[in-house]
Design a protein around this motif. Structure first.
Motif, PDB file in Angstrom:
ATOM      1  N   ARG A 276     -20.766  -5.752  -7.950  1.00  0.00           N
ATOM      2  CA  ARG A 276     -20.169  -4.681  -7.145  1.00  0.00           C
ATOM      3  C   ARG A 276     -18.662  -4.877  -7.023  1.00  0.00           C
ATOM      4  NH1 ARG A 276     -22.307  -5.584  -2.193  1.00  0.00           N
ATOM      5  NH2 ARG A 276     -24.326  -5.024  -3.007  1.00  0.00           N
ATOM      6  N   GLN A 277     -18.220  -6.111  -6.794  1.00  0.00           N
ATOM      7  CA  GLN A 277     -16.787  -6.374  -6.671  1.00  0.00           C
ATOM      8  C   GLN A 277     -16.062  -6.091  -7.989  1.00  0.00           C
ATOM      9  OE1 GLN A 277     -15.160  -7.000  -3.787  1.00  0.00           O
ATOM     10  NE2 GLN A 277     -17.176  -6.637  -2.920  1.00  0.00           N
ATOM     11  N   ASP A 278     -16.676  -6.476  -9.122  1.00  0.00           N
ATOM     12  CA  ASP A 278     -16.078  -6.166 -10.427  1.00  0.00           C
ATOM     13  C   ASP A 278     -15.951  -4.660 -10.622  1.00  0.00           C
ATOM     14  OD1 ASP A 278     -15.859  -8.844 -11.043  1.00  0.00           O
ATOM     15  OD2 ASP A 278     -17.669  -8.892 -12.296  1.00  0.00           O
ATOM     16  N   PHE A 279     -16.985  -3.919 -10.265  1.00  0.00           N
ATOM     17  CA  PHE A 279     -16.969  -2.467 -10.394  1.00  0.00           C
ATOM     18  C   PHE A 279     -15.849  -1.864  -9.544  1.00  0.00           C
ATOM     19  CE2 PHE A 279     -18.295   1.593  -8.496  1.00  0.00           C
ATOM     20  CZ  PHE A 279     -18.313   2.382  -9.635  1.00  0.00           C
ATOM     21  N   LEU A 280     -15.743  -2.297  -8.291  1.00  0.00           N
ATOM     22  CA  LEU A 280     -14.711  -1.755  -7.409  1.00  0.00           C
ATOM     23  C   LEU A 280     -13.309  -2.069  -7.927  1.00  0.00           C
ATOM     24  CD1 LEU A 280     -16.302  -2.506  -3.923  1.00  0.00           C
ATOM     25  CD2 LEU A 280     -16.091  -0.286  -5.053  1.00  0.00           C
ATOM     26  N   GLN A 281     -13.148  -3.249  -8.508  1.00  0.00           N
ATOM     27  CA  GLN A 281     -11.846  -3.613  -9.060  1.00  0.00           C
ATOM     28  C   GLN A 281     -11.506  -2.722 -10.256  1.00  0.00           C
ATOM     29  OE1 GLN A 281     -11.553  -7.710 -10.263  1.00  0.00           O
ATOM     30  NE2 GLN A 281      -9.336  -7.657 -10.304  1.00  0.00           N
ATOM     31  N   ARG A 282     -12.478  -2.430 -11.117  1.00  0.00           N
ATOM     32  CA  ARG A 282     -12.239  -1.544 -12.255  1.00  0.00           C
ATOM     33  C   ARG A 282     -11.903  -0.132 -11.784  1.00  0.00           C
ATOM     34  NH1 ARG A 282     -17.053  -3.833 -14.157  1.00  0.00           N
ATOM     35  NH2 ARG A 282     -18.085  -1.815 -13.914  1.00  0.00           N
ATOM     36  N   VAL A 283     -12.580   0.344 -10.737  1.00  0.00           N
ATOM     37  CA  VAL A 283     -12.304   1.684 -10.201  1.00  0.00           C
ATOM     38  C   VAL A 283     -10.880   1.739  -9.661  1.00  0.00           C
ATOM     39  CG1 VAL A 283     -12.895   3.289  -8.333  1.00  0.00           C
ATOM     40  CG2 VAL A 283     -14.703   2.275  -9.719  1.00  0.00           C
ATOM     41  N   ASP A 284     -10.471   0.715  -8.908  1.00  0.00           N
ATOM     42  CA  ASP A 284      -9.107   0.677  -8.376  1.00  0.00           C
ATOM     43  C   ASP A 284      -8.075   0.708  -9.500  1.00  0.00           C
ATOM     44  OD1 ASP A 284      -9.870   0.685  -5.744  1.00  0.00           O
ATOM     45  OD2 ASP A 284      -9.713  -1.488  -5.498  1.00  0.00           O
ATOM     46  N   LEU A 285      -8.324  -0.076 -10.553  1.00  0.00           N
ATOM     47  CA  LEU A 285      -7.397  -0.121 -11.682  1.00  0.00           C
ATOM     48  C   LEU A 285      -7.327   1.246 -12.369  1.00  0.00           C
ATOM     49  CD1 LEU A 285      -5.524  -1.747 -13.529  1.00  0.00           C
ATOM     50  CD2 LEU A 285      -7.546  -2.349 -14.878  1.00  0.00           C
ATOM     51  N   ARG A 286      -8.464   1.892 -12.567  1.00  0.00           N
ATOM     52  CA  ARG A 286      -8.486   3.199 -13.223  1.00  0.00           C
ATOM     53  C   ARG A 286      -7.755   4.234 -12.372  1.00  0.00           C
ATOM     54  NH1 ARG A 286     -14.029   4.185 -14.875  1.00  0.00           N
ATOM     55  NH2 ARG A 286     -13.459   2.710 -16.489  1.00  0.00           N
ATOM     56  N   GLU A 287      -7.968   4.221 -11.041  1.00  0.00           N
ATOM     57  CA  GLU A 287      -7.255   5.157 -10.166  1.00  0.00           C
ATOM     58  C   GLU A 287      -5.748   4.929 -10.240  1.00  0.00           C
ATOM     59  OE1 GLU A 287      -8.816   4.689  -6.231  1.00  0.00           O
ATOM     60  OE2 GLU A 287     -10.569   5.936  -6.633  1.00  0.00           O
ATOM     61  N   TYR A 288      -5.341   3.662 -10.253  1.00  0.00           N
ATOM     62  CA  TYR A 288      -3.913   3.340 -10.340  1.00  0.00           C
ATOM     63  C   TYR A 288      -3.336   3.874 -11.651  1.00  0.00           C
ATOM     64  CZ  TYR A 288       0.301   0.625 -11.170  1.00  0.00           C
ATOM     65  OH  TYR A 288       1.584   0.254 -11.474  1.00  0.00           O
ATOM     66  N   GLU A 289      -4.050   3.650 -12.763  1.00  0.00           N
ATOM     67  CA  GLU A 289      -3.556   4.116 -14.058  1.00  0.00           C
ATOM     68  C   GLU A 289      -3.471   5.637 -14.103  1.00  0.00           C
ATOM     69  OE1 GLU A 289      -6.268   2.242 -16.771  1.00  0.00           O
ATOM     70  OE2 GLU A 289      -5.110   0.382 -16.823  1.00  0.00           O
ATOM     71  N   ASN A 290      -4.463   6.331 -13.524  1.00  0.00           N
ATOM     72  CA  ASN A 290      -4.440   7.804 -13.494  1.00  0.00           C
ATOM     73  C   ASN A 290      -3.266   8.312 -12.656  1.00  0.00           C
ATOM     74  OD1 ASN A 290      -6.669   7.985 -15.140  1.00  0.00           O
ATOM     75  ND2 ASN A 290      -8.120   8.273 -13.460  1.00  0.00           N
ATOM     76  N   GLU A 291      -3.042   7.698 -11.491  1.00  0.00           N
ATOM     77  CA  GLU A 291      -1.916   8.105 -10.644  1.00  0.00           C
ATOM     78  C   GLU A 291      -0.585   7.833 -11.334  1.00  0.00           C
ATOM     79  OE1 GLU A 291      -2.470   5.956  -7.014  1.00  0.00           O
ATOM     80  OE2 GLU A 291      -4.191   7.168  -6.388  1.00  0.00           O
ATOM     81  N   ARG A 292      -0.501   6.710 -12.012  1.00  0.00           N
ATOM     82  CA  ARG A 292       0.733   6.349 -12.716  1.00  0.00           C
ATOM     83  C   ARG A 292       0.999   7.336 -13.851  1.00  0.00           C
ATOM     84  NH1 ARG A 292       2.057   1.921 -16.812  1.00  0.00           N
ATOM     85  NH2 ARG A 292       4.293   1.720 -16.561  1.00  0.00           N
ATOM     86  N   ALA A 293      -0.061   7.676 -14.592  1.00  0.00           N
ATOM     87  CA  ALA A 293       0.090   8.645 -15.679  1.00  0.00           C
ATOM     88  C   ALA A 293       0.526  10.002 -15.124  1.00  0.00           C
ATOM     89  CB  ALA A 293      -1.210   8.770 -16.464  1.00  0.00           C
ATOM     90  N   ALA A 294      -0.012  10.392 -13.970  1.00  0.00           N
ATOM     91  CA  ALA A 294       0.361  11.678 -13.372  1.00  0.00           C
ATOM     92  C   ALA A 294       1.819  11.638 -12.939  1.00  0.00           C
ATOM     93  CB  ALA A 294      -0.560  11.980 -12.175  1.00  0.00           C
ATOM     94  N   ARG A 295       2.261  10.505 -12.376  1.00  0.00           N
ATOM     95  CA  ARG A 295       3.667  10.401 -11.964  1.00  0.00           C
ATOM     96  C   ARG A 295       4.593  10.418 -13.166  1.00  0.00           C
ATOM     97  NH1 ARG A 295       1.710   6.332  -8.360  1.00  0.00           N
ATOM     98  NH2 ARG A 295       2.423   4.767  -9.846  1.00  0.00           N
ATOM     99  N   MET A 296       4.214   9.723 -14.205  1.00  0.00           N
ATOM    100  CA  MET A 296       5.049   9.675 -15.412  1.00  0.00           C
ATOM    101  C   MET A 296       5.115  11.055 -16.064  1.00  0.00           C
ATOM    102  SD  MET A 296       6.165   6.685 -15.514  1.00  0.00           S
ATOM    103  CE  MET A 296       6.502   5.765 -16.968  1.00  0.00           C
ATOM    104  N   GLY A 297       3.992  11.768 -16.069  1.00  0.00           N
ATOM    105  CA  GLY A 297       3.966  13.136 -16.635  1.00  0.00           C
ATOM    106  C   GLY A 297       4.800  14.083 -15.782  1.00  0.00           C
ATOM    107  N   ALA A 298       4.754  13.930 -14.476  1.00  0.00           N
ATOM    108  CA  ALA A 298       5.547  14.792 -13.590  1.00  0.00           C
ATOM    109  C   ALA A 298       7.028  14.509 -13.740  1.00  0.00           C
ATOM    110  CB  ALA A 298       5.109  14.592 -12.137  1.00  0.00           C
ATOM    111  N   GLY A 299       7.389  13.266 -14.027  1.00  0.00           N
ATOM    112  CA  GLY A 299       8.791  12.903 -14.192  1.00  0.00           C
ATOM    113  C   GLY A 299       9.398  13.484 -15.459  1.00  0.00           C
ATOM    114  N   LYS A 300       8.603  13.659 -16.489  1.00  0.00           N
ATOM    115  CA  LYS A 300       9.090  14.198 -17.751  1.00  0.00           C
ATOM    116  C   LYS A 300       9.381  15.678 -17.636  1.00  0.00           C
ATOM    117  CE  LYS A 300       6.812  10.899 -20.796  1.00  0.00           C
ATOM    118  NZ  LYS A 300       5.815  10.702 -21.822  1.00  0.00           N
ATOM    119  N   ARG A 301       8.638  16.397 -16.805  1.00  0.00           N
ATOM    120  CA  ARG A 301       8.763  17.840 -16.696  1.00  0.00           C
ATOM    121  C   ARG A 301      10.043  18.227 -15.972  1.00  0.00           C
ATOM    122  NH1 ARG A 301       2.922  18.528 -14.503  1.00  0.00           N
ATOM    123  NH2 ARG A 301       1.784  17.879 -16.328  1.00  0.00           N
ATOM    124  N   THR A 302      10.506  17.437 -15.037  1.00  0.00           N
ATOM    125  CA  THR A 302      11.669  17.833 -14.266  1.00  0.00           C
ATOM    126  C   THR A 302      12.963  17.338 -14.822  1.00  0.00           C
ATOM    127  OG1 THR A 302      11.344  15.927 -12.821  1.00  0.00           O
ATOM    128  CG2 THR A 302      10.485  18.066 -12.082  1.00  0.00           C
TER     129      THR A 302
END
Length: 126
Positions: free
Chosen positions: A100-126
């Protein structure tokens, strides 16, 4: 040696387990309840075995009643002992926690990567 060391005169005791059988009342019937308890040796204020008047009064009062939850817990403990499941369940519980702890850690990492990708994509547009 020092206090707390395991040598001669040290204060460490390994608790021994002993089996206790008691008569209890459940659903209007007397049942034998067997459980394993840790025997840590005599304690200074612990009452000894009932003698004299206490013993007679205990016999008159009859067995103590137990609840359905207590009875179910006792039955489950006896089943685990009879089937030899105690160690297997302890291992499974620990493994389940680690998984369960491994799963939660992978979910946190995936959420971080998705948020980072969204921020990087938003930065390119402006």
């Amino acid at each position: 040696g020092k206090a707390g060391e395991g040598g001669p005169g040290g204060g460490l005791r390994v608790p021994r387990k002993r089996t206790v059988t008691e008569t209890r009342k459940f659903a209007g019937q007397s049942i034998e309840v067997t459980r394993t308890v840790e025997d840590s040796g005599p304690t200074p204020n612990a009452p000894g075995p009932a003698t004299g008047l206490d013993k007679v009064l205990g016999e008159i009062a009859g067995p103590k009643a137990i609840s359905t939850v207590q009875k179910s817990s006792i039955d489950w403990d006896n089943f685990k002992d009879a089937q030899g499941l105690g160690d297997e369940l302890a291992t499974a519980t620990k493994d389940g926690y680690i998984t369960r702890q491994d799963f939660l850690q992978r979910v946190d990492l995936r959420e971080y990567e998705n948020e980072r990708a969204a921020r990087m994509g938003a930065g390119k547009r402006t």
